[in-house]
Design an enzyme around this catalytic site. Structure first.
Site, PDB file in Angstrom:
ATOM      1  N   ASP A  11       0.809  -1.216   0.000  1.00 41.85           N
ATOM      2  CA  ASP A  11       0.000   0.000   0.000  1.00 41.85           C
ATOM      3  C   ASP A  11       0.853   1.281   0.000  1.00 41.85           C
ATOM      4  O   ASP A  11       2.022   1.262   0.372  1.00 41.85           O
ATOM      5  CB  ASP A  11      -0.897   0.031   1.249  1.00 41.85           C
ATOM      6  CG  ASP A  11      -2.012  -0.998   1.213  1.00 41.85           C
ATOM      7  OD1 ASP A  11      -1.986  -1.887   0.339  1.00 41.85           O
ATOM      8  OD2 ASP A  11      -2.914  -0.903   2.069  1.00 41.85           O
ATOM      9  N   HIS A 177       3.735  -2.430   2.935  1.00 42.74           N
ATOM     10  CA  HIS A 177       3.792  -1.080   2.385  1.00 42.74           C
ATOM     11  C   HIS A 177       5.101  -0.868   1.625  1.00 42.74           C
ATOM     12  O   HIS A 177       6.166  -1.208   2.143  1.00 42.74           O
ATOM     13  CB  HIS A 177       3.668  -0.034   3.501  1.00 42.74           C
ATOM     14  CG  HIS A 177       2.317  -0.037   4.168  1.00 42.74           C
ATOM     15  ND1 HIS A 177       1.963  -1.003   5.089  1.00 42.74           N
ATOM     16  CD2 HIS A 177       1.246   0.774   4.014  1.00 42.74           C
ATOM     17  CE1 HIS A 177       0.709  -0.762   5.483  1.00 42.74           C
ATOM     18  NE2 HIS A 177       0.244   0.291   4.855  1.00 42.74           N
TER      19      HIS A 177
HETATM   20 ZN   LIG Z   1      -2.503   3.171   3.283  1.00 46.01          ZN
END
Ligand SMILES: [Zn+2]
Length: 222
Positions: A11, A177
């Site tokens: 992400d 991430h």
């Molecule tokens: Zn996020």
């Protein structure tokens, strides 16, 4: 033979570590899903083109990643924002994604996983997307700003828990991430994702050893 599937998801990118993540995935011959923010797509469209060209899935992660984090604008959990604000965040992001790679995103993930309201569900469904949560949070959104074997081990622990939970056939979604949302100040959360890059080969090996196939957020093997 196997019915075990896992989606590795990244992400908040694209960002400075995205190319490193792509290199690890290419080396391991694994396809993953990237939930990108419109603001970051706008500044690094070339990376989005690469993500798609290398066989990965692109997801919509809003334009500015609005959520209730100190310093983020606007304040408030995304799925409780006014409908037109949510729709604008999503549409502006899809527009950037299409401009960058020519493909419409089919998956949506709200900032911080705040995507469970009926308003959000309706907006997402109306655009032909499905909401994609996770089953395992590696915690790397709050990673230290330097390499840490201890932190990498904690990420691996989250992956081990997912591998155990998915052994009965429940599709697993691992949250990682490759960047940090631009709305979050560097003093609040580090943008360093070197730990994620460093531990990723071991996470992939762990799922491979468990008989997992790498899939998209719906469990479709890629
Ligand atoms: Zn996020």
């Amino acid at each position: 033979m196997t019915s075990r599937t896992v989606a590795l998801t990244f992400d908040d990118g694209p960002g400075p570590h995205t190319a490193e993540v792509l290199a690890v995935l290419a080396e391991a011959d694994v396809r993953a899903t990237f939930f990108v923010t419109g603001a970051h797509v706008q500044s690094r469209p070339d990376l989005v083109g690469r993500i798609v060209a290398e066989g990965h899935v692109i997801g919509n992660h809003t334009f500015t990643h609005p959520q209730d984090v100190p310093g983020s604008v606007p304040r408030g959990h995304f799925d409780r924002l006014p409908a037109q604000v949510q729709a604008g965040q999503i549409d502006d992001t899809s527009e950037q994604i299409v401009a960058a790679c020519g493909a419409e995103p089919r998956f949506f993930r709200g900032p911080g996983g705040h995507h469970f309201s009926t308003v959000t569900a309706e907006i997402v469904a109306a655009r032909g997307m499905s909401v994609s949560h996770w089953t395992a949070d590696t915690g790397d959104w709050n990673a230290p700003a330097t390499l840490s074997a201890t932190f990498q081990e904690s990420m691996l622990d989250a992956a081990r828990a997912a591998a155990a939970a998915g052994s009965s056939g429940k599709h697993q979604m691992v949250l990682m991430h490759d960047a940090k949302a631009s709305a979050e100040g560097e003093r609040e959360l580090s943008s360093f994702r070197g730990n994620t890059v460093a531990v990723l080969p071991r996470i992939i090996a762990l799922f491979r050893a468990g008989g997992y196939a790498f899939a998209d957020p719906l469990g479709v093997v890629r």
